[in-house]
Write a protein that holds these residues in place. Sequence first.
Motif, PDB file in Angstrom:
ATOM      1  N   UNK A   1       0.845  -1.202   0.000  1.00 16.16           N
ATOM      2  CA  UNK A   1       0.000   0.000   0.000  1.00 16.16           C
ATOM      3  C   UNK A   1       0.879   1.251   0.000  1.00 16.16           C
ATOM      4  N   UNK A   2       1.921   1.247   0.811  1.00 17.49           N
ATOM      5  CA  UNK A   2       2.832   2.386   0.851  1.00 17.49           C
ATOM      6  C   UNK A   2       3.506   2.591  -0.506  1.00 17.49           C
ATOM      7  N   UNK A   3       3.911   1.492  -1.153  1.00 17.34           N
ATOM      8  CA  UNK A   3       4.507   1.586  -2.490  1.00 17.34           C
ATOM      9  C   UNK A   3       3.551   2.304  -3.442  1.00 17.34           C
ATOM     10  N   UNK A   4       2.302   1.889  -3.435  1.00 24.35           N
ATOM     11  CA  UNK A   4       1.347   2.472  -4.375  1.00 24.35           C
ATOM     12  C   UNK A   4       1.087   3.944  -4.061  1.00 24.35           C
ATOM     13  N   UNK A   5       0.926   4.278  -2.812  1.00 29.27           N
ATOM     14  CA  UNK A   5       0.689   5.682  -2.440  1.00 29.27           C
ATOM     15  C   UNK A   5       1.888   6.543  -2.827  1.00 29.27           C
ATOM     16  N   UNK A   6       3.088   6.032  -2.590  1.00 27.87           N
ATOM     17  CA  UNK A   6       4.304   6.759  -2.942  1.00 27.87           C
ATOM     18  C   UNK A   6       4.420   6.921  -4.454  1.00 27.87           C
TER      19      UNK A   6
END
Length: 89
Positions: free
Chosen positions: A12-17
């Motif tokens: 999720x963090x990868x996608x938000x970033x």
Amino acid sequence: MEKPYADQASRILWHRTLLQYTQDEYAKRAGLKRAALNNYESGDFQVGLAAARALRKTYGLSLDFIYEGEVEALPMNLRKALLDKPIDS
């Protein structure tokens, strides 16, 4: 000690970033609360089914990707993005 849901958190963090959104922007677009997103990104809390479905509807993230890391379940544009900018584990 590794967080119990660190794998989900990193995806999720990868996608938000990748989208260059703040937690607040990312959460609001999906109809989630920022605090809930923060909990998911911490790796201490599992992404709930309703939240995962909201992320799927808003961003095209498949449930298989969110929960299991199945890259093949992602749309082609996100698969390419993953190749260009891998998830930091």
